[in-house]
Design a protein around this motif. Structure first.
Motif, PDB file in Angstrom:
ATOM      1  N   TRP A  36      53.305  28.681  34.465  1.00 53.77           N
ATOM      2  CA  TRP A  36      53.458  29.216  33.114  1.00 53.77           C
ATOM      3  C   TRP A  36      52.357  30.242  32.873  1.00 53.77           C
ATOM      4  CZ3 TRP A  36      57.461  28.430  29.877  1.00 53.77           C
ATOM      5  CH2 TRP A  36      58.294  27.320  30.109  1.00 53.77           C
ATOM      6  N   PHE A  37      52.749  31.299  32.206  1.00 53.22           N
ATOM      7  CA  PHE A  37      51.837  32.375  31.830  1.00 53.22           C
ATOM      8  C   PHE A  37      52.066  32.695  30.359  1.00 53.22           C
ATOM      9  CE2 PHE A  37      50.488  34.015  36.055  1.00 53.22           C
ATOM     10  CZ  PHE A  37      51.299  33.226  36.851  1.00 53.22           C
ATOM     11  N   ARG A  38      51.151  33.461  29.778  1.00 47.37           N
ATOM     12  CA  ARG A  38      51.363  33.935  28.415  1.00 47.37           C
ATOM     13  C   ARG A  38      50.778  35.329  28.262  1.00 47.37           C
ATOM     14  NH1 ARG A  38      47.359  29.778  25.104  1.00 47.37           N
ATOM     15  NH2 ARG A  38      45.359  30.686  25.774  1.00 47.37           N
ATOM     16  N   GLN A  39      51.306  36.032  27.266  1.00 47.03           N
ATOM     17  CA  GLN A  39      50.866  37.399  27.035  1.00 47.03           C
ATOM     18  C   GLN A  39      50.904  37.719  25.549  1.00 47.03           C
ATOM     19  OE1 GLN A  39      53.185  40.424  29.069  1.00 47.03           O
ATOM     20  NE2 GLN A  39      51.392  41.761  29.216  1.00 47.03           N
ATOM     21  N   THR A  40      49.842  38.369  25.088  1.00 38.23           N
ATOM     22  CA  THR A  40      49.787  38.878  23.722  1.00 38.23           C
ATOM     23  C   THR A  40      49.744  40.400  23.783  1.00 38.23           C
ATOM     24  OG1 THR A  40      47.377  38.652  23.743  1.00 38.23           O
ATOM     25  CG2 THR A  40      48.646  36.845  22.781  1.00 38.23           C
ATOM     26  N   PRO A  41      50.149  41.059  22.706  1.00 36.86           N
ATOM     27  CA  PRO A  41      50.201  42.534  22.714  1.00 36.86           C
ATOM     28  C   PRO A  41      48.863  43.160  23.090  1.00 36.86           C
ATOM     29  CG  PRO A  41      51.368  41.688  20.818  1.00 36.86           C
ATOM     30  CD  PRO A  41      50.698  40.507  21.459  1.00 36.86           C
ATOM     31  N   GLY A  42      48.905  44.102  24.001  1.00 36.08           N
ATOM     32  CA  GLY A  42      47.709  44.814  24.402  1.00 36.08           C
ATOM     33  C   GLY A  42      46.863  44.106  25.442  1.00 36.08           C
ATOM     34  N   LYS A  43      47.299  42.925  25.863  1.00 34.16           N
ATOM     35  CA  LYS A  43      46.528  42.174  26.857  1.00 34.16           C
ATOM     36  C   LYS A  43      47.360  41.929  28.099  1.00 34.16           C
ATOM     37  CE  LYS A  43      43.388  39.763  23.718  1.00 34.16           C
ATOM     38  NZ  LYS A  43      42.826  38.447  23.338  1.00 34.16           N
ATOM     39  N   GLU A  44      46.689  41.673  29.211  1.00 39.56           N
ATOM     40  CA  GLU A  44      47.393  41.352  30.436  1.00 39.56           C
ATOM     41  C   GLU A  44      47.963  39.943  30.355  1.00 39.56           C
ATOM     42  OE1 GLU A  44      44.824  44.051  33.618  1.00 39.56           O
ATOM     43  OE2 GLU A  44      44.980  41.883  33.846  1.00 39.56           O
ATOM     44  N   GLU A  46      48.439  36.270  31.195  1.00 36.48           N
ATOM     45  CA  GLU A  46      47.402  35.303  31.534  1.00 36.48           C
ATOM     46  C   GLU A  46      48.010  34.066  32.173  1.00 36.48           C
ATOM     47  OE1 GLU A  46      44.099  32.613  29.028  1.00 36.48           O
ATOM     48  OE2 GLU A  46      45.783  33.548  28.015  1.00 36.48           O
ATOM     49  N   PHE A  47      47.457  33.648  33.303  1.00 37.15           N
ATOM     50  CA  PHE A  47      47.884  32.397  33.935  1.00 37.15           C
ATOM     51  C   PHE A  47      47.484  31.210  33.062  1.00 37.15           C
ATOM     52  CE2 PHE A  47      48.686  29.249  37.054  1.00 37.15           C
ATOM     53  CZ  PHE A  47      47.619  28.359  37.013  1.00 37.15           C
ATOM     54  N   ILE A  48      48.413  30.264  32.903  1.00 38.01           N
ATOM     55  CA  ILE A  48      48.160  29.072  32.098  1.00 38.01           C
ATOM     56  C   ILE A  48      48.117  27.827  32.955  1.00 38.01           C
ATOM     57  CG2 ILE A  48      49.091  27.575  30.300  1.00 38.01           C
ATOM     58  CD1 ILE A  48      47.813  30.132  29.316  1.00 38.01           C
ATOM     59  N   PRO A  88      45.786  29.040  16.531  1.00 37.54           N
ATOM     60  CA  PRO A  88      46.345  30.406  16.413  1.00 37.54           C
ATOM     61  C   PRO A  88      46.107  31.266  17.652  1.00 37.54           C
ATOM     62  CG  PRO A  88      45.379  29.752  14.333  1.00 37.54           C
ATOM     63  CD  PRO A  88      45.034  28.671  15.308  1.00 37.54           C
ATOM     64  N   GLU A  89      45.045  31.000  18.397  1.00 37.93           N
ATOM     65  CA  GLU A  89      44.774  31.777  19.612  1.00 37.93           C
ATOM     66  C   GLU A  89      45.796  31.507  20.721  1.00 37.93           C
ATOM     67  OE1 GLU A  89      41.825  31.976  16.932  1.00 37.93           O
ATOM     68  OE2 GLU A  89      42.285  30.059  17.905  1.00 37.93           O
ATOM     69  N   ASP A  90      46.605  30.476  20.567  1.00 38.32           N
ATOM     70  CA  ASP A  90      47.663  30.188  21.535  1.00 38.32           C
ATOM     71  C   ASP A  90      48.933  30.990  21.259  1.00 38.32           C
ATOM     72  OD1 ASP A  90      46.589  26.801  21.308  1.00 38.32           O
ATOM     73  OD2 ASP A  90      46.217  28.167  23.004  1.00 38.32           O
ATOM     74  N   THR A  91      48.953  31.724  20.170  1.00 40.70           N
ATOM     75  CA  THR A  91      50.108  32.554  19.847  1.00 40.70           C
ATOM     76  C   THR A  91      50.313  33.613  20.921  1.00 40.70           C
ATOM     77  OG1 THR A  91      49.888  32.227  17.459  1.00 40.70           O
ATOM     78  CG2 THR A  91      51.050  34.207  18.197  1.00 40.70           C
ATOM     79  N   ALA A  92      51.514  33.639  21.492  1.00 43.27           N
ATOM     80  CA  ALA A  92      51.808  34.560  22.595  1.00 43.27           C
ATOM     81  C   ALA A  92      53.267  34.418  22.987  1.00 43.27           C
ATOM     82  CB  ALA A  92      50.932  34.249  23.810  1.00 43.27           C
TER      83      ALA A  92
END
Length: 121
Positions: A36-44, A46-48, A88-92
């Motif tokens: 599982w990975f996640r991504q937010t706007p403007g960021k690469e 991220e491996f989870i 909230p930092e988990d939003t992605a």
């Protein structure tokens, strides 16, 4: 053609939980390490987390260790991500991926389309 389809995303309050699912078709599920990975706007992206074919070995990013749990059901060709104590930092957008042990974190072979997770404060 390997297909990965995520589900389970949505809106949750801080402190809450969600479980993401990823159904895999088109190939032998047991062949793959799942991640599982996640991504937010403007960021690469991220491996989870990742899990080996038998479920005996898992790996987590420090940011989610102790809060998220990856698991798989080989009979259902499905991998899960249980997310607890969300903030909230988990939003992605969360992505499921399939690959191989040596490359799952850096370069998975296959990706799902992603599912949005939004955590409100």
């Amino acid at each position: 053609q390997v297909q990965l389809v995520e589900s389970g995303g949505g809106l949750v309050q801080a402190g809450g939980s969600l479980r993401l699912s990823c159904a895999v078709s088109g190939s032998t599920f047991l062949r793959y390490v799942m991640g599982w990975f996640r991504q937010t706007p403007g960021k690469e992206r991220e491996f989870i987390a990742s899990i080996n074919w038998s479920g005996s070995t898992t790996s987590y990013a420090e940011s989610v260790k102790g809060r998220f749990t990856i698991s798989r059901d080989n009979a259902k060709n499905t991998v899960y991500l249980q997310m607890n104590s969300l903030n909230p930092e988990d939003t992605a957008v969360y992505y499921c991926a399939a690959g191989f042990l040596a490359t799952i974190q850096a370069n998975p072979a296959y990706w799902g389309q992603g599912t949005q997770v939004t955590v409100s404060s």
